[in-house]
Scaffold this active site. Structure first.
Site, PDB file in Angstrom:
ATOM      1  N   HIS A 225      -8.828  -6.576  64.921  1.00 18.23           N
ATOM      2  CA  HIS A 225     -10.099  -7.193  65.333  1.00 18.23           C
ATOM      3  C   HIS A 225     -11.161  -6.103  65.267  1.00 18.23           C
ATOM      4  O   HIS A 225     -11.488  -5.608  64.196  1.00 18.23           O
ATOM      5  CB  HIS A 225      -9.889  -7.786  66.737  1.00 18.23           C
ATOM      6  N   HIS A 264     -10.215 -12.140  56.112  1.00 21.44           N
ATOM      7  CA  HIS A 264     -10.733 -12.772  57.326  1.00 21.44           C
ATOM      8  C   HIS A 264      -9.961 -14.044  57.635  1.00 21.44           C
ATOM      9  O   HIS A 264      -9.540 -14.745  56.713  1.00 21.44           O
ATOM     10  CB  HIS A 264     -12.221 -13.102  57.153  1.00 21.44           C
ATOM     11  N   ASP A 315     -16.735  -5.295  58.932  1.00 17.93           N
ATOM     12  CA  ASP A 315     -16.319  -3.952  59.353  1.00 17.93           C
ATOM     13  C   ASP A 315     -16.348  -2.925  58.228  1.00 17.93           C
ATOM     14  O   ASP A 315     -16.526  -1.738  58.485  1.00 17.93           O
ATOM     15  CB  ASP A 315     -14.902  -4.008  59.940  1.00 17.93           C
TER      16      ASP A 315
HETATM   17  N1  COA Z   1      -5.124  -5.839  53.186  1.00 18.36           N
HETATM   18  C1  COA Z   1      -4.060  -6.189  52.416  1.00 18.36           C
HETATM   19  N2  COA Z   1      -3.567  -7.441  52.399  1.00 18.36           N
HETATM   20  C2  COA Z   1      -4.173  -8.353  53.168  1.00 18.36           C
HETATM   21  C3  COA Z   1      -5.275  -8.043  53.967  1.00 18.36           C
HETATM   22  C4  COA Z   1      -5.749  -6.736  53.955  1.00 18.36           C
HETATM   23  N3  COA Z   1      -6.792  -6.372  54.690  1.00 18.36           N
HETATM   24  N4  COA Z   1      -5.668  -9.145  54.635  1.00 18.36           N
HETATM   25  C5  COA Z   1      -4.835 -10.121  54.278  1.00 18.36           C
HETATM   26  N5  COA Z   1      -3.927  -9.650  53.386  1.00 18.36           N
HETATM   27  C6  COA Z   1      -2.844 -10.387  52.773  1.00 18.36           C
HETATM   28  C7  COA Z   1      -1.678 -10.482  53.745  1.00 18.36           C
HETATM   29  O1  COA Z   1      -0.806  -9.402  53.622  1.00 18.36           O
HETATM   30  C8  COA Z   1      -1.071 -11.794  53.362  1.00 18.36           C
HETATM   31  O2  COA Z   1      -0.315 -11.583  52.197  1.00 18.36           O
HETATM   32  P1  COA Z   1       1.080 -12.347  51.982  1.00 18.36           P
HETATM   33  O3  COA Z   1       0.730 -13.810  51.972  1.00 18.36           O
HETATM   34  O4  COA Z   1       1.581 -11.813  50.692  1.00 18.36           O
HETATM   35  O5  COA Z   1       1.933 -11.974  53.168  1.00 18.36           O
HETATM   36  C9  COA Z   1      -2.252 -12.652  52.970  1.00 18.36           C
HETATM   37  O6  COA Z   1      -3.282 -11.731  52.575  1.00 18.36           O
HETATM   38  C10 COA Z   1      -2.763 -13.521  54.133  1.00 18.36           C
HETATM   39  O7  COA Z   1      -3.069 -12.661  55.251  1.00 18.36           O
HETATM   40  P2  COA Z   1      -2.814 -13.012  56.764  1.00 18.36           P
HETATM   41  O8  COA Z   1      -2.571 -11.739  57.505  1.00 18.36           O
HETATM   42  O9  COA Z   1      -1.764 -14.077  56.892  1.00 18.36           O
HETATM   43  O10 COA Z   1      -4.169 -13.642  57.165  1.00 18.36           O
HETATM   44  P3  COA Z   1      -4.691 -13.787  58.656  1.00 18.36           P
HETATM   45  O11 COA Z   1      -5.648 -14.902  58.628  1.00 18.36           O
HETATM   46  O12 COA Z   1      -3.605 -13.861  59.643  1.00 18.36           O
HETATM   47  O13 COA Z   1      -5.379 -12.377  58.880  1.00 18.36           O
HETATM   48  C11 COA Z   1      -6.879 -10.662  59.162  1.00 18.36           C
HETATM   49  C12 COA Z   1      -6.733 -12.153  58.906  1.00 18.36           C
HETATM   50  C13 COA Z   1      -8.358 -10.367  59.341  1.00 18.36           C
HETATM   51  C14 COA Z   1      -6.130 -10.291  60.465  1.00 18.36           C
HETATM   52  C15 COA Z   1      -6.306  -9.895  57.960  1.00 18.36           C
HETATM   53  O14 COA Z   1      -7.062 -10.186  56.812  1.00 18.36           O
HETATM   54  C16 COA Z   1      -6.281  -8.402  58.227  1.00 18.36           C
HETATM   55  O15 COA Z   1      -5.328  -7.906  58.841  1.00 18.36           O
HETATM   56  N6  COA Z   1      -7.328  -7.664  57.776  1.00 18.36           N
HETATM   57  C17 COA Z   1      -7.421  -6.257  58.061  1.00 18.36           C
HETATM   58  C18 COA Z   1      -7.988  -6.052  59.475  1.00 18.36           C
HETATM   59  C19 COA Z   1      -9.450  -6.357  59.557  1.00 18.36           C
HETATM   60  O16 COA Z   1     -10.233  -5.994  58.688  1.00 18.36           O
HETATM   61  N7  COA Z   1      -9.826  -7.003  60.651  1.00 18.36           N
HETATM   62  C20 COA Z   1     -11.212  -7.338  60.931  1.00 18.36           C
HETATM   63  C21 COA Z   1     -11.420  -8.797  60.743  1.00 18.36           C
HETATM   64  S1  COA Z   1     -13.142  -9.206  60.843  1.00 18.36           S
END
Ligand code: COA
Length: 379
Positions: A225, A264, A315
C-alpha cells in the site's frame, strides 16, 4: 466478483466487492475517472491547492476565498507541539520508522486532546494535518543534530511548511513547493483503499477518531500500500543508468519479483494520477539538471509495459519527484499520511453519518468438530 453456491466470495482480498456507499470519491477503472466529490483530479491539481482539497474533503464543499484564508490560518494556528509530544518524539529512537513516529504521535495526542463534546472530528482532522509535518521534522532534527526546532512557522501551505522545516530554510525553488502541493492533492483520497477501509472498520465500532487514524496509519505502512513509494525509490537508485536498469529489471522479473510502484487493484489500464506526477518529476529533473533518475524511471516503466503490460501507479513517479525535492526516502510514506489524513477524516465522518458495524462472515475451511483431548493424553 464470483460467488460460489453458498454466496461466498471466491476471489481473494475482497477484489471487486462493493463494500459500502460513499459520496467522497469515485475512482473509475480505466484510468480516467478519479474525482473527489465530483471534481476531477486534473482540475483539482491544475486549479486548486492541497488546503482547498482538504477543505473540500473534510467540509464537503470547495471553500470561498475568505473561507480558504480562514482555513489556512486555522491550520497555521494548530501547528504547535504540546511539550508532552516533544518529549515523546525525543524518546522515540533515531532509527524508528517514520510511520511508527506518526502512529505513536497520533495515539498520544488522542490521550492529551481526546475527542469529546468540545473537540470533534473536523477539528481533530485539522489539528492532525497541521501538527504532523512538525512532529515528524521535530523528531528528525532532534535526532540528527540535537536541535529542538520551533514548529510554529507561518508558511501558508502545507507543502511550503514541510519543505521549509525539512531543510531549515525558506522552501525553494517554487517548483518544489508546487510539485509537493500537487503530490499531496493526488495522495489525498482514493475511495475504499486498504487504510481508508481500516479507518472505516474501526469507526464503525463507534471508536474514537484517533483510534481510526491509528489503524489507518498502521495499514498504510505496508509495502503493498503506502510503503510502495519508498521501495520504488530504492529500486530506481539501485541502478546506475538506464542500461543497467534494463538488465537488472529483466533479472528481477525472471525471478518473479514484485516491482513496487506498478499495478493496481482497481485500475486496469492506467493510474490517472501517474501522468500528473510524472510530469512534475520531469520538470524537477530539468530544473536540477539531473535527469539520470528520471531516465532510469522511464526505462523501468517501458520494460514493465513491454514485459508485464503493467503501468506505473501514483507511487512510482512520486518517488523520483520527492528525490529531486531532497526529501529522504524514508519520509515518502509519511508524506502520504499527511495527505491522506484528509481522505481518512472524510470517510470517518461519512461512516458515522450512517453507521453500521462492519462485520463480514468467513467461509470455514478448518477441521470438522472433534473430541477434545486432555493435555496429558496429547501426543
Ligand atoms: N510487479 C510484478 N508483477 C506484478 C505486479 C508488480 N508490481 N503487480 C501485479 N503483478 C502481477 C502479479 O504477480 C500477478 O501475476 P500472476 O497472475 O502471474 O500471479 C498479476 O500481476 C496480478 O497481480 P495481483 O497481485 O493478483 O493483483 P492485486 O490486485 O492483488 O494487487 C497490487 C494489486 C497493487 C497489490 C499489486 O499490483 C502490487 O503488489 N503492486 C506492487 C505494490 C504497489 O505498487 N502498491 C501500491 C499500489 S497503489
Amino acid at each position: 466478483m464470483s460467488l460460489n453456491n453458498t454466496g461466498s466470495v471466491k476471489t481473494g482480498g475482497l477484489a471487486g466487492v462493493t463494500a459500502g456507499k460513499t459520496a467522497i470519491c469515485t475512482v473509475g477503472h480505466e484510468g480516467t475517472g478519479l474525482h473527489y466529490r465530483g471534481y476531477s483530479i486534473q482540475d483539482l491539481t491544475q486549479h486548486s491547492s492541497f488546503e482547498e482539497v482538504a477543505y473540500l474533503l473534510i467540509y464537503g464543499k470547495l471553500p470561498t476565498e475568505s473561507e480558504l484564508k480562514k482555513y489556512q490560518h486555522k491550520l497555521i494556528s494548530l501547528r504547535g507541539l504540546p511539550p508532552e509530544i516533544q518529549s515523546l518524539l525525543e524518546s522515540i529512537p533515531a532509527n524508528a520508522n517514520p510511520m511508527d513516529v506518526f502512529r505513536t504521535t497520533c495515539s498520544m495526542l488522542g490521550v492529551l486532546e481526546p475527542e469529546d463534546s468540545t473537540r470533534q472530528a473536523k477539528d481533530i482532522a485539522d489539528r492532525l494535518i497541521a501538527l504532523f509535518p512538525g512532529a515528524l521534522l521535530y523528531w528528525h532534527h532532534y535526532h540528527q543534530s540535537g536541535s529542538r526546532i520551533s514548529t510554529d512557522f507561518e508558511a501558508l501551505s502545507t507543502a511550503e511548511y514541510f519543505l521549509s522545516l525539512l531543510h531549515l530554510e525558506p522552501a525553494q525553488p517554487e517548483v518544489n513547493v508546487q510539485a509537493l502541493d500537487t503530490s499531496l492533492i493526488l495522495y489525498a483520497e482514493h475511495e475504499f483503499n486498504a487504510s481508508t477501509f481500516a479507518a472505516r472498520v474501526c469507526s464503525a465500532t463507534l471508536s474514537d477518531f484517533y483510534s481510526a487514524i491509528t489503524a489507518a496509519i498502521g495499514t498504510l505502512r505496508g509495502p503493498l500500500h503506502g510503503g510502495a513509494n519508498e521501495e520504488a525509490m530504492r529500486l530506481i537508485q539501485s541502478y546506475e543508468n538506464p542500461e543497467t536498469a534494463e538488465k537488472g529489471l529483466l533479472e528481477r522479473l525472471r525471478n518473479k519479483q514484485l516491482i513496487m510502484g506498478f499495478g493496481h487493484r482497481v485500475y486496469t489500464v492506467s493510474d490517472p494520477r501517474s501522468d500528473i506526477i510524472k510530469n512534475k518529476s520531469k520538470i524537477l529533473a530539468l530544473e536540477y539538471g539531473d535527469e539520470n533518475i528520471y531516465h532510469i524511471s522511464e526505462k523501468i516503466e517501458a520494460i514493465m509495459r513491454k514485459e508485464k503490460n503493467l503501468f506505473p501507479n501514483l507511487d512510482f513517479y512520486s518517488a523520483s519527484a520527492y528525490y529531486y525535492m531532497g526529501i529522504p526516502t524514508h519520509f515518502f510514506t509519511a508524506l502520504f499520511v499527511i495527505a491522506r489524513m484528509t481522505g481518512w477524516a472524510a470517510h470517518i465522518i461519512e461512516q458515522r453519518q450512517d453507521n453500521k458495524l462492519i462485520r463480514p462472515t468467513a467461509e470455514y475451511i478448518g477441521p470438522s468438530p472433534r473430541e477434545f483431548e486432555k493435555i496429558s493424553k496429547r501426543k
